[in-house]
Design a protein around this motif. Structure first.
Motif, short mmCIF file in Angstrom:
data_model
loop_
_atom_site.label_atom_id
_atom_site.label_comp_id
_atom_site.label_asym_id
_atom_site.label_seq_id
_atom_site.Cartn_x
_atom_site.Cartn_y
_atom_site.Cartn_z
N VAL A 190 41.08 -8.61 -29.75
CA VAL A 190 40.29 -7.63 -28.87
C VAL A 190 40.40 -8.01 -27.28
CG1 VAL A 190 38.51 -7.43 -30.77
CG2 VAL A 190 38.40 -9.38 -28.90
N PRO A 191 40.14 -7.07 -26.35
CA PRO A 191 40.47 -7.34 -25.00
C PRO A 191 39.17 -8.12 -24.42
CG PRO A 191 40.59 -4.79 -25.40
CD PRO A 191 39.98 -5.53 -26.83
N TYR A 192 39.34 -8.74 -23.26
CA TYR A 192 38.45 -9.70 -22.75
C TYR A 192 37.28 -8.91 -22.11
CZ TYR A 192 36.54 -13.98 -20.42
OH TYR A 192 35.64 -14.92 -20.32
N PRO A 193 36.02 -9.10 -22.42
CA PRO A 193 35.03 -8.14 -21.89
C PRO A 193 34.39 -8.57 -20.40
CG PRO A 193 34.06 -9.69 -23.28
CD PRO A 193 35.65 -9.88 -23.17
N GLU A 194 35.04 -9.42 -19.93
CA GLU A 194 34.52 -10.17 -18.52
C GLU A 194 35.62 -9.93 -17.40
OE1 GLU A 194 31.49 -10.86 -18.31
OE2 GLU A 194 31.12 -11.05 -20.46
N ILE A 195 35.25 -9.94 -16.26
CA ILE A 195 36.13 -10.06 -15.17
C ILE A 195 36.95 -11.36 -15.09
CG2 ILE A 195 36.50 -10.10 -12.82
CD1 ILE A 195 33.98 -8.59 -12.27
N ALA A 196 38.30 -11.11 -15.35
CA ALA A 196 39.30 -12.17 -15.21
C ALA A 196 40.61 -11.67 -14.39
CB ALA A 196 39.78 -12.43 -16.92
N SER A 197 41.05 -12.82 -13.73
CA SER A 197 42.16 -12.49 -12.76
C SER A 197 43.45 -12.42 -13.86
CB SER A 197 42.48 -13.71 -11.81
OG SER A 197 42.88 -14.83 -12.62
N ILE A 198 44.36 -11.55 -13.23
CA ILE A 198 45.69 -11.29 -13.72
C ILE A 198 46.42 -12.52 -14.04
CG2 ILE A 198 46.73 -11.38 -11.34
CD1 ILE A 198 49.09 -9.74 -12.24
N ARG A 199 46.04 -13.70 -13.27
CA ARG A 199 46.56 -14.99 -13.58
C ARG A 199 46.01 -15.63 -14.84
NH1 ARG A 199 44.40 -17.53 -8.35
NH2 ARG A 199 45.59 -19.52 -8.96
N GLU A 200 44.64 -15.49 -14.90
CA GLU A 200 44.14 -16.27 -16.15
C GLU A 200 44.67 -15.32 -17.43
OE1 GLU A 200 40.13 -17.63 -13.79
OE2 GLU A 200 40.37 -15.68 -14.60
N LEU A 201 44.74 -14.04 -17.17
CA LEU A 201 45.02 -13.43 -18.45
C LEU A 201 46.40 -13.48 -19.03
CD1 LEU A 201 43.68 -9.87 -17.29
CD2 LEU A 201 42.99 -11.25 -19.06
N VAL A 202 47.31 -13.82 -17.96
CA VAL A 202 48.90 -14.09 -18.21
C VAL A 202 49.06 -15.44 -18.63
CG1 VAL A 202 51.37 -14.20 -17.13
CG2 VAL A 202 49.74 -12.11 -16.60
N ILE A 203 48.43 -16.13 -18.33
CA ILE A 203 48.61 -17.90 -18.77
C ILE A 203 47.85 -17.85 -20.24
CG2 ILE A 203 47.43 -20.18 -18.25
CD1 ILE A 203 47.49 -19.71 -15.35
N ALA A 204 46.78 -17.19 -20.48
CA ALA A 204 46.15 -17.07 -21.71
C ALA A 204 47.54 -16.71 -22.60
CB ALA A 204 44.91 -16.64 -21.75
N SER A 205 48.02 -15.46 -22.00
CA SER A 205 48.97 -14.82 -23.13
C SER A 205 50.13 -15.79 -23.40
CB SER A 205 49.61 -13.48 -22.30
OG SER A 205 48.40 -12.68 -22.20
N ALA A 213 43.06 -6.16 -18.18
CA ALA A 213 43.16 -6.24 -16.68
C ALA A 213 42.49 -4.69 -16.23
CB ALA A 213 44.45 -6.08 -16.23
N GLU A 214 42.65 -3.67 -16.79
CA GLU A 214 42.28 -2.23 -16.48
C GLU A 214 40.69 -2.54 -16.47
OE1 GLU A 214 43.05 2.41 -17.53
OE2 GLU A 214 43.24 0.92 -19.02
N TYR A 215 40.10 -3.00 -17.67
CA TYR A 215 38.69 -3.10 -17.71
C TYR A 215 38.08 -4.07 -16.66
CZ TYR A 215 33.85 -3.61 -19.34
OH TYR A 215 32.77 -3.86 -19.75
N ALA A 216 38.70 -5.24 -16.27
CA ALA A 216 38.36 -6.03 -15.16
C ALA A 216 38.16 -5.37 -13.83
CB ALA A 216 39.39 -7.31 -15.07
N GLU A 217 39.28 -4.42 -13.71
CA GLU A 217 39.54 -3.75 -12.44
C GLU A 217 38.19 -2.67 -12.04
OE1 GLU A 217 40.32 -2.86 -8.66
OE2 GLU A 217 41.12 -4.52 -9.89
N PHE A 218 37.83 -2.18 -13.51
CA PHE A 218 36.65 -1.36 -13.43
C PHE A 218 35.33 -2.09 -13.11
CE2 PHE A 218 33.09 -0.09 -15.89
CZ PHE A 218 32.97 1.26 -15.50
N LEU A 219 35.29 -3.41 -13.61
CA LEU A 219 34.09 -4.09 -13.36
C LEU A 219 33.99 -4.47 -11.87
CD1 LEU A 219 34.04 -6.55 -16.41
CD2 LEU A 219 32.43 -4.44 -16.11
N ARG A 220 35.02 -4.62 -11.48
CA ARG A 220 35.21 -5.24 -9.86
C ARG A 220 34.86 -3.89 -9.12
NH1 ARG A 220 40.56 -7.18 -11.20
NH2 ARG A 220 40.07 -9.60 -11.61
#
Length: 413
Positions: free
Chosen positions: A359-374, A400-407
């Motif tokens: 499932v996608p991450y439901p909070e604001i996360a940076s591209i850096r954190e998303l990629v490191i987790a991947s 990433a798309e959802y995080a940008e929406f939240l921002r």
């Protein structure tokens, strides 16, 4: 040369420029996900028009000037065609548009507020950048990612290296370290007389103040070593930017794209591949996210068979080694002085848990954190079944798309 031949030459040059202008018009009027593409294409259109205007009185110019105008126009056509092609491909659905906003933010922070970022996909395996291919586009950072990998989130950190090239130029790093590298290249050259005598048997640096031959050899050697050391310093600086932004994920992406090495013989503009991996891991380890025996994944490049070229490279390597700490300090200072901070490892652990559950991450996360987790998921599990990586990329991009929406929503409120 007959007048008729000159007219044909002028007409042919005008035809090439007209056809290029048509393509630039098409690119500038197309719809893109970000305005920078149209802006860059419009600038190129204006440059083409200037070249067209320059040849209006072509037939009245002296032959030497005609040749000069033709050569300059052809060189411009080649450069502009390549960049227009890259701009056109920036609309491809292969491109990870979800990354764009945050990478633009990183570019503005590190390279300057006026920078305009463009992502594209290329049928070239190695990522590349156009920081200043055309001097009239100094504020544009054009990054091309391999088409086959452009939607693979695991290669995303490689774009940070390409961003580093623009940071290097916009922040004048070359000027900052140039004097020191030059002095070191000169000192090391003087100390290498014994090695140089294998190529120049009559060399005697003790007579350098009066011996024109010694002066010539000294100048040739240190200047070439300095040039190589500067090019290598830029590449290592860009690696440091990648490490600071994406931490161990940059090392993983570097290994994925480069290991064990890419060519038979070493390019003078790069450190030896195995040595480059050692440098990367050394400074990553100093930040506590190095990878055990990382350099073992890489092979050294083959030695240069030309003895003189080998001397240049050896001297350049020594100059680079001397200033690695300084290069890293410059990159690290830029990182911190521009308000960037290390990633949140607790956040990454939470992201890993969500991605592992599909499932996608439901909070604001940076591209850096998303990629490191991947990368963490891939190394620990998904490498056993690589078919899962496509689903992983989809989940990351949705996050990433959802995080940008939240921002954006936070900004509106």
């Amino acid at each position: 040369m007959s007048g008729n031949t000159t007219e044909v030459e002028k007409a042919s040059l005008r035809l090439k420029l007209d056809r290029l202008h048509d393509q630039a018009l098409h690119v500038s009027s197309s719809e893109y996900s970000y305005a920078a593409v149209g802006e860059a294409a419009s600038i190129i259109r204006n440059l083409i028009q200037k070249h067209i205007a320059r040849i209006e009185d072509y037939h009245t110019f002296p032959r030497r000037l005609q040749e000069n105008i033709t050569q300059r126009s052809i060189r411009f056509i080649i450069q502009a065609s390549e960049i227009l092609g890259t701009l056109s491909r920036s609309s491809s659905i292969r491109n990870p548009f979800e990354w764009y906003a945050e990478y633009s933010y990183l570019a503005s922070k590190l390279a300057g507020d006026d920078t305009k970022l463009i992502f594209s996909s290329e049928w070239s395996y190695i990522p590349f950048t156009y920081p200043k291919n055309l001097e009239q586009l100094p504020d544009f950072i054009i990054i091309g990612m391999p088409a086959s990998e452009s939607d693979n989130v695991l290669t995303t950190p490689a774009a940070a290296h390409e961003l580093g090239h623009s940071i290097w130029r916009h922040r004048n790093v070359e000027q900052t370290i140039g004097v020191h590298l030059q002095k070191e290249a000169q000192d090391l050259t003087l100390k290498s007389e014994k090695e140089l005598k294998r190529v120049f048997s009559e060399l005697d640096f003790s007579k350098i103040s009066t011996d024109l031959f010694a002066q010539h050899v000294f100048s040739q050697i240190w200047q070439t070593a300095f040039k190589y050391a500067m090019m290598q310093s830029e590449e290592v600086f860009c690696d440091f930017i990648g490490v600071l932004l994406f931490e161990d994920a940059y090392l993983r992406a570097f290994h994925y794209l480069i290991a064990p090495n890419l060519s038979t013989y070493r390019s003078p503009g790069y450190p030896d591949t195995k040595k480059r991996a050692q440098i990367l891991n050394k400074y990553a380890t100093s930040l506590r996210f190095g990878i055990d025996r990382y350099e073992d994944f890489f092979l050294p490049d083959h030695s240069e068979p030309d003895p003189l070229e080998s001397i240049y490279l050896n001297l350049a390597d020594q100059v680079l080694e001397k200033y690695l700490d300084e290069l890293f300090k410059i990159a690290e200072n830029m990182f911190h002085q521009n308000g960037l901070v290390s990633v949140n490892r607790e956040e990454i652990d939470n992201i890993v848990q969500h991605f592992t559950n599909g499932v996608p991450y439901p909070e604001i996360a940076s591209i850096r954190e998303l990629v490191i987790a991947s990368w963490k998921i891939y190394v620990e599990d998904f490498h056993k079944d690589i078919s899962k990586t496509r689903a992983l990329s989809d989940i990351v991009l949705k996050s990433a798309e959802y995080a940008e929406f939240l921002r954006s929503d936070d900004a509106r409120n």
